[in-house]
Motif scaffolding. Structure first.
Motif, PDB file in Angstrom:
ATOM      1  N   VAL A  28      26.298  39.174  36.374  1.00  0.00           N
ATOM      2  CA  VAL A  28      25.977  40.595  36.499  1.00  0.00           C
ATOM      3  C   VAL A  28      26.552  41.375  35.320  1.00  0.00           C
ATOM      4  N   VAL A  29      27.848  41.164  35.036  1.00  0.00           N
ATOM      5  CA  VAL A  29      28.495  41.886  33.937  1.00  0.00           C
ATOM      6  C   VAL A  29      27.884  41.481  32.592  1.00  0.00           C
ATOM      7  N   LEU A  36      21.368  46.272  28.969  1.00  0.00           N
ATOM      8  CA  LEU A  36      21.391  47.724  29.140  1.00  0.00           C
ATOM      9  C   LEU A  36      22.151  48.427  28.025  1.00  0.00           C
ATOM     10  N   GLY A  37      22.583  47.661  27.021  1.00  0.00           N
ATOM     11  CA  GLY A  37      23.260  48.257  25.875  1.00  0.00           C
ATOM     12  C   GLY A  37      24.668  48.722  26.152  1.00  0.00           C
ATOM     13  N   LEU A  38      25.311  48.195  27.193  1.00  0.00           N
ATOM     14  CA  LEU A  38      26.680  48.576  27.508  1.00  0.00           C
ATOM     15  C   LEU A  38      27.657  47.700  26.741  1.00  0.00           C
ATOM     16  N   SER A  39      28.807  48.275  26.401  1.00  0.00           N
ATOM     17  CA  SER A  39      29.864  47.468  25.808  1.00  0.00           C
ATOM     18  C   SER A  39      30.471  46.577  26.884  1.00  0.00           C
ATOM     19  N   PRO A  40      31.198  45.523  26.495  1.00  0.00           N
ATOM     20  CA  PRO A  40      31.837  44.678  27.508  1.00  0.00           C
ATOM     21  C   PRO A  40      32.740  45.446  28.473  1.00  0.00           C
ATOM     22  N   ALA A  41      33.499  46.427  27.942  1.00  0.00           N
ATOM     23  CA  ALA A  41      34.378  47.213  28.814  1.00  0.00           C
ATOM     24  C   ALA A  41      33.561  48.078  29.774  1.00  0.00           C
ATOM     25  N   LEU A  45      33.403  47.898  33.796  1.00  0.00           N
ATOM     26  CA  LEU A  45      33.664  49.068  34.629  1.00  0.00           C
ATOM     27  C   LEU A  45      32.615  49.203  35.728  1.00  0.00           C
ATOM     28  N   VAL A  46      31.360  48.887  35.418  1.00  0.00           N
ATOM     29  CA  VAL A  46      30.312  48.907  36.443  1.00  0.00           C
ATOM     30  C   VAL A  46      30.601  47.858  37.518  1.00  0.00           C
ATOM     31  N   GLY A  47      31.011  46.666  37.087  1.00  0.00           N
ATOM     32  CA  GLY A  47      31.391  45.649  38.065  1.00  0.00           C
ATOM     33  C   GLY A  47      32.574  46.084  38.909  1.00  0.00           C
ATOM     34  N   SER A  48      33.525  46.780  38.312  1.00  0.00           N
ATOM     35  CA  SER A  48      34.665  47.291  39.070  1.00  0.00           C
ATOM     36  C   SER A  48      34.231  48.343  40.077  1.00  0.00           C
ATOM     37  N   ALA A  49      33.260  49.189  39.710  1.00  0.00           N
ATOM     38  CA  ALA A  49      32.758  50.189  40.641  1.00  0.00           C
ATOM     39  C   ALA A  49      32.126  49.519  41.861  1.00  0.00           C
ATOM     40  N   SER A 328      39.794  42.814  47.513  1.00  0.00           N
ATOM     41  CA  SER A 328      38.618  43.397  46.855  1.00  0.00           C
ATOM     42  C   SER A 328      39.015  44.402  45.788  1.00  0.00           C
ATOM     43  N   VAL A 329      40.109  45.144  46.022  1.00  0.00           N
ATOM     44  CA  VAL A 329      40.602  46.061  44.987  1.00  0.00           C
ATOM     45  C   VAL A 329      41.008  45.268  43.747  1.00  0.00           C
ATOM     46  N   GLY A 330      41.713  44.149  43.966  1.00  0.00           N
ATOM     47  CA  GLY A 330      42.072  43.302  42.842  1.00  0.00           C
ATOM     48  C   GLY A 330      40.861  42.735  42.136  1.00  0.00           C
ATOM     49  N   VAL A 331      39.879  42.304  42.934  1.00  0.00           N
ATOM     50  CA  VAL A 331      38.633  41.804  42.362  1.00  0.00           C
ATOM     51  C   VAL A 331      37.957  42.890  41.536  1.00  0.00           C
ATOM     52  N   ALA A 332      38.000  44.141  42.054  1.00  0.00           N
ATOM     53  CA  ALA A 332      37.350  45.249  41.358  1.00  0.00           C
ATOM     54  C   ALA A 332      38.028  45.558  40.031  1.00  0.00           C
ATOM     55  N   CYS A 333      39.354  45.499  40.011  1.00  0.00           N
ATOM     56  CA  CYS A 333      40.075  45.799  38.768  1.00  0.00           C
ATOM     57  C   CYS A 333      40.010  44.636  37.779  1.00  0.00           C
ATOM     58  N   GLY A 334      39.677  43.440  38.273  1.00  0.00           N
ATOM     59  CA  GLY A 334      39.670  42.263  37.420  1.00  0.00           C
ATOM     60  C   GLY A 334      38.762  42.341  36.209  1.00  0.00           C
ATOM     61  N   PRO A 335      37.461  42.656  36.381  1.00  0.00           N
ATOM     62  CA  PRO A 335      36.566  42.680  35.206  1.00  0.00           C
ATOM     63  C   PRO A 335      37.023  43.650  34.125  1.00  0.00           C
ATOM     64  N   LEU A 336      37.467  44.853  34.546  1.00  0.00           N
ATOM     65  CA  LEU A 336      37.924  45.824  33.559  1.00  0.00           C
ATOM     66  C   LEU A 336      39.182  45.333  32.863  1.00  0.00           C
ATOM     67  N   LEU A 337      40.123  44.763  33.636  1.00  0.00           N
ATOM     68  CA  LEU A 337      41.344  44.236  33.043  1.00  0.00           C
ATOM     69  C   LEU A 337      41.041  43.100  32.075  1.00  0.00           C
TER      70      LEU A 337
END
Length: 454
Positions: A28-29, A36-41, A45-49, A328-337
């Motif tokens: 997904v990320v 969609l032209g998004l940067s990796p970060a 962030l979308v995955g974290s949302a 799930s909060v940890g999972v959410a913060c994982g991609p951004l981290l």
């Protein structure tokens, strides 16, 4: 509420639909960034949302599944997942995709919370959670084998998650709805048991899941950019890794409680930390595949024991939902981290940091497993421990029931919780609790009469 647990497969199906989005997070990320032209970060962030919305649903439903029943919230969650991810698949602009992701994530979290609460109430929650992880790993493995060959940009992963939610919908008819007793009873307000252990476990699962998904969210980019692999090859590696996860979960199911929970959690976490370092520093197919396969073989094993440990802390499933939501909060913060660390320090340094964090959190979580695993009998524990102290029974029975007293360290006996509708409750009178005996049997007849209208 019936004391007989229903079939496990509807819970496993709902569990699979709720967990699938986090299992497909790398693709997904990666596709959000590529198409969609998004940067990796930004893609992270979308995955974290998505995953923060899922965690929010879990915190909202903690302790409330018993009040509403399982069927209605499960159906609402699956509907939100299908609509949200379906809209994200059809949308071509970033704001609409993010909106669909948030709605779909809330639906996934709702389905997961319902499944976790009902799994915790089963006689063997570890076996049921292992079966759920087995199913979601198999489903994600099939999708990792097929999605790279079908193209479809960012649309295909979201469409697949929405389709699974729709396919699981018929299974909710086998879940229990709210009974008349549940509708008239007051909501669950009792104090959470094992508060200190539960908080340590929830905090540990947050950090543990953050470290795992920080790597999982960028694993696709590590394989493509650092190891020089194609998307098809990376997808095949992920499928093989999830296949190893299937074997790991089956092994955990067969092992059960033979080694307790502390040994699988502690030793498994050490292996996971080493695998994170190996995978993040990979520069060829061999090291990348070895790290990913070894990591994914032990990840669901440890996760199944963590879920079982959370379920054992509270039969109502509140700690299972709260710990799962913290995860799930940890999972959410994982991609951004993972995205930030990889951009600022590089993949190998990121792996060292994540591996160290995983090792640090292993100690308190293993201590919780040692302290509460199995909840053994201790002298003086009467409530929900399956027996009374030997001295008390010997004094009241003349020592004739010594063989009926559980030994120190025996596992907790199964408990069936009964509900009585509020409108049918009766106030007990003094004569209702008189001891039945040979003095005319009055106590026995009165006690029987006081319960004959239930």
């Amino acid at each position: 509420m019936s004391s007989r647990p229903g079939a496990a497969w509807p819970l496993v199906a709902v569990f699979t639909a709720g967990y699938l989005a986090s299992y497909l997070l790398p693709t997904v990320v990666g596709r959000l960034s590529a198409h969609l032209g998004l940067s990796p970060a930004q893609a992270g962030l979308v995955g974290s949302a998505l995953l923060l919305s899922s965690a929010g649903a879990g915190f909202t439903l903690a302790g409330r599944v018993e009040r509403y029943g399982a069927r209605t919230p499960a159906r609402a969650g699956l509907l939100l997942a299908a609509v949200g991810y379906g809209c994200a698949a059809l949308a071509g602009s970033v704001p609409l995709v993010v909106l669909g992701v948030v709605v779909g994530g809330f639906g996934s979290g709702t389905a997961t919370a319902v499944a976790a609460a009902r799994i915790a109430a089963r006689r063997d929650p570890h076996r049921t959670s292992s079966l759920g992880l087995l199913t979601v790993s198999a489903t994600a493995g099939v999708l990792y084998l097929t999605i790279p060959h079908l193209g479809g940009g960012h649309r295909l992963p979201f469409a697949a998650i929405a389709l699974v939610a729709l396919l699981v919908w018929p299974a909710t008819s086998r879940l229990g709805g709210a009974t008349a007793a549940e509708e008239t009873a007051s909501p669950v307000t009792g104090r959470l048991p094992h508060r200190r252990s539960g908080l340590v476990l929830a905090g540990g699962m947050l950090v543990w899941s953050m470290a795992q998904n920080a790597l999982w969210g960028v694993s696709s980019r590590i394989g493509i950019t650092q190891a020089g692999l194609t998307e098809v090859t990376v997808g095949a590696v992920f499928a093989a890794a999830l296949g190893a996860g299937l074997l790991g979960v089956m092994g955990a199911g067969l092992l059960g409680a033979r080694l307790g929970r502390a040994v699988p959690i502690g030793m498994g976490t050490v292996v996971i930390a080493a695998s994170i370092v190996l995978s993040s520093s990979a520069r060829d197919l061999g090291s990348f595949a070895t790290g990913e396969v070894l990591w994914n073989a032990f990840y669901p094993v440890v996760l199944s024991y963590l879920i079982g440990l959370a379920a054992s802390l509270d039969v109502r499933g509140r700690w299972a939902v709260l710990a799962g939501s913290a995860s799930s909060v940890g999972v959410a913060c994982g991609p951004l981290l993972g995205s930030v660390l990889s951009e600022e320090a590089g993949y190998p340094v990121m792996g060292l940091i994540l591996g160290a964090a995983t090792l640090l959190v292993a100690a308190p979580v293993t201590a919780v497993a040692l302290h509460t695993g199995g909840r053994p009998l201790v002298p003086g524990s009467v409530r929900r421990r399956g027996g009374a102290p030997a001295a008390l029974l010997a004094a009241t029975t003349g020592g004739g029931l010594s063989g009926a007293v559980p030994k120190l360290g025996s596992p907790e006996q199964a408990v069936t919780e009964l509900r009585v509708p509020a409108l049918r409750r009766r106030r007990l009178v003094r004569s209702a609790i008189r001891t039945a005996g040979p003095d005319g049997g009055s106590g026995q007849s009165n006690a029987y009469a006081s319960t004959s209208d239930r």
